[in-house]
Scaffold this motif. Structure first.
Motif, mmCIF file in Angstrom:
data_model
loop_
_atom_site.group_PDB
_atom_site.id
_atom_site.type_symbol
_atom_site.label_atom_id
_atom_site.label_comp_id
_atom_site.label_asym_id
_atom_site.label_seq_id
_atom_site.Cartn_x
_atom_site.Cartn_y
_atom_site.Cartn_z
ATOM 1 N N GLU A 396 0.816 -1.226 0.000
ATOM 2 C CA GLU A 396 0.000 0.000 0.000
ATOM 3 C C GLU A 396 0.841 1.264 0.000
ATOM 4 O OE1 GLU A 396 0.072 -1.929 4.125
ATOM 5 O OE2 GLU A 396 -0.251 -2.516 2.018
ATOM 6 N N GLN A 397 2.107 1.163 0.396
ATOM 7 C CA GLN A 397 3.005 2.326 0.325
ATOM 8 C C GLN A 397 3.723 2.429 -1.024
ATOM 9 O OE1 GLN A 397 3.186 0.394 3.416
ATOM 10 N NE2 GLN A 397 1.700 1.919 4.150
ATOM 11 N N GLY A 398 3.420 1.503 -1.926
ATOM 12 C CA GLY A 398 4.029 1.539 -3.246
ATOM 13 C C GLY A 398 5.416 0.919 -3.306
ATOM 14 N N HIS A 399 5.769 0.041 -2.357
ATOM 15 C CA HIS A 399 7.093 -0.578 -2.320
ATOM 16 C C HIS A 399 7.005 -2.058 -2.660
ATOM 17 C CE1 HIS A 399 8.541 3.095 -0.655
ATOM 18 N NE2 HIS A 399 7.982 2.936 0.532
ATOM 19 N N TYR A 400 8.007 -2.514 -3.362
ATOM 20 C CA TYR A 400 8.153 -3.941 -3.578
ATOM 21 C C TYR A 400 8.616 -4.589 -2.267
ATOM 22 C CZ TYR A 400 7.850 -3.577 -8.713
ATOM 23 O OH TYR A 400 7.434 -3.383 -9.998
ATOM 24 N N ARG A 401 8.620 -5.921 -2.269
ATOM 25 C CA ARG A 401 8.970 -6.663 -1.060
ATOM 26 C C ARG A 401 10.476 -6.896 -0.995
ATOM 27 N NH1 ARG A 401 5.106 -11.770 -0.252
ATOM 28 N NH2 ARG A 401 6.806 -12.144 1.214
ATOM 29 N N TYR A 402 11.199 -5.902 -0.514
ATOM 30 C CA TYR A 402 12.628 -6.089 -0.296
ATOM 31 C C TYR A 402 13.059 -5.347 0.961
ATOM 32 C CZ TYR A 402 13.050 -1.563 -2.768
ATOM 33 O OH TYR A 402 12.930 -0.251 -3.158
ATOM 34 N N PHE A 403 14.129 -5.848 1.550
ATOM 35 C CA PHE A 403 14.649 -5.301 2.799
ATOM 36 C C PHE A 403 15.684 -4.227 2.493
ATOM 37 C CE2 PHE A 403 18.088 -5.498 5.998
ATOM 38 C CZ PHE A 403 17.375 -5.109 7.136
ATOM 39 N N ASP A 411 22.104 8.720 0.931
ATOM 40 C CA ASP A 411 22.435 8.721 -0.499
ATOM 41 C C ASP A 411 22.609 7.302 -1.032
ATOM 42 O OD1 ASP A 411 24.701 8.460 1.119
ATOM 43 O OD2 ASP A 411 26.042 9.256 -0.425
ATOM 44 N N ILE A 412 23.271 6.444 -0.265
ATOM 45 C CA ILE A 412 23.451 5.058 -0.712
ATOM 46 C C ILE A 412 22.130 4.303 -0.640
ATOM 47 C CG2 ILE A 412 24.597 2.878 -0.180
ATOM 48 C CD1 ILE A 412 27.015 4.421 0.684
ATOM 49 N N ALA A 413 21.312 4.591 0.377
ATOM 50 C CA ALA A 413 20.007 3.941 0.484
ATOM 51 C C ALA A 413 19.132 4.280 -0.722
ATOM 52 C CB ALA A 413 19.319 4.357 1.777
ATOM 53 N N ALA A 414 19.216 5.514 -1.206
ATOM 54 C CA ALA A 414 18.429 5.925 -2.376
ATOM 55 C C ALA A 414 18.856 5.130 -3.617
ATOM 56 C CB ALA A 414 18.577 7.416 -2.615
ATOM 57 N N ARG A 417 17.593 1.550 -3.250
ATOM 58 C CA ARG A 417 16.166 1.403 -3.580
ATOM 59 C C ARG A 417 15.939 1.456 -5.092
ATOM 60 N NH1 ARG A 417 12.388 1.517 0.293
ATOM 61 N NH2 ARG A 417 12.952 2.179 2.408
ATOM 62 N N ALA A 418 16.644 2.352 -5.764
ATOM 63 C CA ALA A 418 16.467 2.468 -7.212
ATOM 64 C C ALA A 418 16.883 1.172 -7.912
ATOM 65 C CB ALA A 418 17.280 3.648 -7.746
ATOM 66 N N THR A 422 14.397 -1.542 -9.943
ATOM 67 C CA THR A 422 14.692 -1.988 -11.311
ATOM 68 C C THR A 422 14.657 -3.507 -11.398
ATOM 69 O OG1 THR A 422 16.056 -0.043 -11.769
ATOM 70 C CG2 THR A 422 16.433 -1.998 -13.133
ATOM 71 N N LEU A 423 15.261 -4.163 -10.424
ATOM 72 C CA LEU A 423 15.284 -5.627 -10.434
ATOM 73 C C LEU A 423 13.879 -6.210 -10.328
ATOM 74 C CD1 LEU A 423 18.372 -6.242 -8.105
ATOM 75 C CD2 LEU A 423 18.220 -6.780 -10.538
ATOM 76 N N PHE A 424 13.050 -5.652 -9.460
ATOM 77 C CA PHE A 424 11.704 -6.171 -9.307
ATOM 78 C C PHE A 424 10.840 -5.856 -10.529
ATOM 79 C CE2 PHE A 424 12.944 -6.982 -5.021
ATOM 80 C CZ PHE A 424 12.053 -7.928 -4.534
#
Length: 770
Positions: A396-403, A411-414, A417-418, A422-424
């Motif tokens: 519901e937050q628009g996120h795929y299922r990844y940790f 900056d590295i977290a961004a 996530r990108a 892409t992988l999903f």
């Protein structure tokens, strides 16, 4: 693909994409050439494309040494050692192997008059010691199929005609070819007799590799037609059916999944997302220790069996486990019987019995954390299966299922996530296109494409597509643990170097104490972190820093005993009143056949996997060093039968394999692009000092190095269930390689693993290495 869910004709077609290799064997004078010609005619008449090879190939340059040997240029047959003579024939087959593989790849039936068994039979006559001869058989097998990579036959049929008739036919027939008069083998009646006996020995020793066809019934020799029918009965089930065209199913039809109940006040389904209502949270407050958190334990409000049934549904549902409880159990009139029966039939195994007791769950765990949790044996674990659950939906937050490791800087977290998005995205596209491809090539008529068919298509597509899912993919883990087992798990997690594992260990401890406040008092201590760090420092100091290149997929690095017959005193011990040393001293004087008979009797006539060999087999140990993809490792780890299992840090350095299905569907380019993206993210995390977290960037399709120690009883439990055609192809291929290596060192024990299904052809389903 899970072929248990499709018809037999569909399964045969799927298994026969790369053709079959049929070999007809027998001594000179058995009528072999006649039967080969009849079988070839019958195959062609039935509409099969047949490629024919007759060995030795006297007209080819590769048979030069064979011709010289048979003509006596090197002396009599016994003047040339069996190993040297075997090379002559093996190299002729090696030269032909390239053409054979090409024909198999074209889907043809490759029919051979003689193959490697002729080497074994004719050169095997030169051994007077039975054990030496059996060692020679294993040497030939390794030379031809492992070193020279000659295709292994799908089926080898050995014609068994009475020796007296064989001798008569050989005496009456003309020379073997226009180039060779009666050769050094045919000229020797003694050689003919001994080769006849060796063929029989081969069929008895290796019944999975050589099928004997008796050409007599009672005292009467069967007719040529009757013998031909016996051959056809063995060959026909393995043949690929004629090509046919069938209507194509849509992706929606193939991927339809069971829907969640809509009349349940505890849950709602909106835009494909199932959410818990406030009424549902009120219900859960009495059922779990934390209705909204990541870690929780089940209270006694639901019976332990009902909780076990809910957990058994994990492998087939992609929901939060609490959603499963609300959907399938909260409103059940009979809170045990009906849900348990449904869960047991859906899970397909004894998971409910395995998990009966006190239960806990971990939501949103990365696959890396899941493997660390499942490493222990004293408790039962289940997790969501990527062959039943799609990972292409956002929450519901628009996120795929990844940790996402919380310790990463913004900056590295961004960038992390990108890359994950892409992988999903790529996974979502690949899995849907695979479903369309499989529906398009399926031979099942449209009217028969029911829920079972859709589930089978879904499983095969997910099996291939999961290779591009990152290790950061999250899953739900359900577990049963006694207080002692849970304490062991918490200690391990708290002492792990991975921050996610440490946090999970702490939360598990907190939630467990809500149910059992008086236990786990000593779970948190510094012992394991200190020892882990100390050993890590020693490894970095004394071991080379560079990584080893990828070796063969599986290596039998050590085994005990060196001679399997050394086990005989242990087999007899409980049936005697003598000390073990006395029994051993007596057995050492016995001939080979008596020892072998004891071992074979101890194994007995196992007709079912549940017939486990006796406890003495636990003394026999095999240590394996393995390179496989993450999915294969997961599939084998979940059985938890190994004495010891450990793995090295995940990385892209061992490369990956492209499944044949991906290539067939024309998806190689996007598939490989996922591994390029994974490597970039892995390198980024490594370069910024996040070596531990870099493991999350690797994909399930990346190869990894791990080791496993099994005793012989455990080997039966692991090898036999994983060699059937219904198993994950890469896992089946690895297990069959493991079995062949075990058979090389302990052929009698391997023969006792009667339910292992040998590979029809090691080239089949072999992925393209990258």
């Amino acid at each position: 693909m899970d072929t248990r869910a499709v018809g037999n004709s569909e399964r045969v077609r799927m298994q026969s994409k790369n053709g079959v290799l049929i070999v007809i064997e027998g001594t000179d004078g058995t009528g072999k050439s006649t039967q080969v010609d009849l079988l070839r005619q019958r195959l062609v008449k039935a509409g099969h494309d047949v490629a024919f090879f007759k060995f030795p190939r006297y007209d080819e340059p590769s048979s030069y040494f064979i011709r010289e040997y048979l003509q006596g240029s090197y002396g009599a047959a016994n003047d040339v050692g069996p190993y040297a003579a075997s090379l002559f024939y093996a190299l002729d087959r090696y030269q032909a192997s390239f053409a054979i593989r090409k024909e198999l790849a074209a889907g043809k039936v490759v029919l051979c008059d003689r193959f490697s068994a002729s080497n074994m039979a004719h050169q095997g006559t030169k051994f007077t010691n039975i054990e030496e001869r059996r060692g020679y058989f294993l040497w030939i097998d390794n030379l031809e199929f492992e070193i020279l990579h000659i295709p292994r036959p799908t089926l080898t049929l050995v014609l068994n005609t009475p020796l007296v008739l064989v001798e008569q036919r050989v005496a009456e027939r003309p020379a073997s070819s226009a180039h060779i008069k009666k050769d050094v083998h045919e000229a020797s009646a003694e050689h003919l007799k001994r080769s006849y006996e060796v063929y029989l020995d081969l069929c008895q020793l290796f019944p999975k590799d050589f099928t004997r066809i008796d050409c007599v019934r009672g005292d009467a020799l069967l007719s040529v037609a009757e013998i031909g029918n016996l051959l056809w009965q063995k060959v026909a089930p393995l043949l690929p059916p004629p090509d046919e065209h069938h209507p194509k199913a849509t992706a929606a039809e193939a991927s339809a999944a069971p829907s969640t109940a809509t009349n349940n006040p505890y849950i709602t389904a909106t835009a494909g997302h199932t959410q818990i209502t406030e009424a549902g949270y009120d219900y859960l407050r009495d059922v779990v220790t934390d209705p909204r958190g990541q870690i929780y334990a089940f209270t006694n409000q639901l019976s332990p069996i009902a909780v076990a049934a809910a957990m058994a549904r994990l492998s087939q549902r992609g929901d939060d486990l609490r959603v499963t409880v609300l959907d399938e159990f909260a409103l059940a009139q009979d809170a045990v019987a009906k849900p348990v029966g449904r869960a047991t039939s859906a899970s397909g195994d004894d998971s409910v019995n395995q998990l009966a007791g006190m239960h806990m769950a971990v939501e949103r765990a990365s696959l890396l954390l899941a493997k660390k949790i499942e490493q222990g044996r004293p408790y039962g674990c289940l997790e969501q299966s990527p062959r039943h659950v799609y990972f292409d939906q956002k929450d519901e937050q628009g996120h795929y299922r990844y940790f996402v490791p919380p310790e990463l800087p913004p900056d590295i977290a961004a960038q992390y996530r990108a890359s994950m998005d892409t992988l999903f995205d790529q996974y979502a596209a690949i899995v849907r296109q695979l479903i369309d491809h499989l529906a398009g090539v399926s031979v099942t008529p449209a009217k028969e494409r029911d829920a079972i068919w859709r589930a089978a298509v879904r499983a095969e597509a997910c099996d291939a597509a999961q290779a591009v899912l990152p290790i950061a993919t999250t899953t739900t883990i359900g577990m049963f643990a006694s207080g002692q087992a849970l304490e062991s798990l918490v200690r391990r997690l708290l002492g792990d170097e991975l921050p996610e594992a440490q946090r999970t260990g702490s939360q598990l401890l907190d939630e467990a104490r809500k149910i059992m406040p008086d236990i786990l008092e000593g779970a948190a201590n510094a012992y394991r972190p200190a020892t882990h760090t100390a050993v890590q420092q020693l490894a970095e100091h004394y071991l080379p820093a560079n990584h080893a290149d990828r070796q063969e997929a599986i290596t039998l690095s050590s085994f005990w005993p060196r001679n399997e017959l050394d086990l005989v005193p242990d087999l007899l011990y409980e049936h005697s009143d003598q000390p073990l040393a006395t029994i051993k001293k007596e057995v050492d004087r016995w001939p080979y056949d008596r020892k072998a008979a004891v071992l074979q009797t101890y194994i007995g006539g196992r007709a079912d996997r549940r017939h486990k060999p006796g406890g003495a087999f636990e003394k026999v140990h095999y240590r394996w060093d393995v390179i496989s993809d993450f999915a294969v490792f997961t599939d084998l780890q979940r059985h938890r039968v190994a004495d010891h299992l450990a793995w090295q840090a995940l990385s892209p350095r061992y490369g990956f394999d492209t499944p044949q299905l991906i290539e067939d569907a024309g998806l190689s380019e996007p598939f490989e692009a996922c591994f390029d993206a994974s490597l970039r993210l892995y390198s980024l995390l490594q370069a910024n000092g996040y070596a531990r977290e870099a493991q999350y960037a690797t994909l399930q399709g990346h190869n990894m190095r791990w080791t496993m120690t099994l005793n012989a009883r455990e080997a039966c439990c692991l090898l036999e269930p994983h060699t059937g055609s219904q198993e994950y192809p890469a896992c089946r291929q690895l297990i069959r390689q493991m079995y062949r290596k075990l058979a090389e060192v302990h052929p009698l024990l391997a023969a006792g693993m009667r339910l292992v299904k040998q590979d029809e052809d090691p080239e089949r389903n072999r992925p393209a290495a990258r």
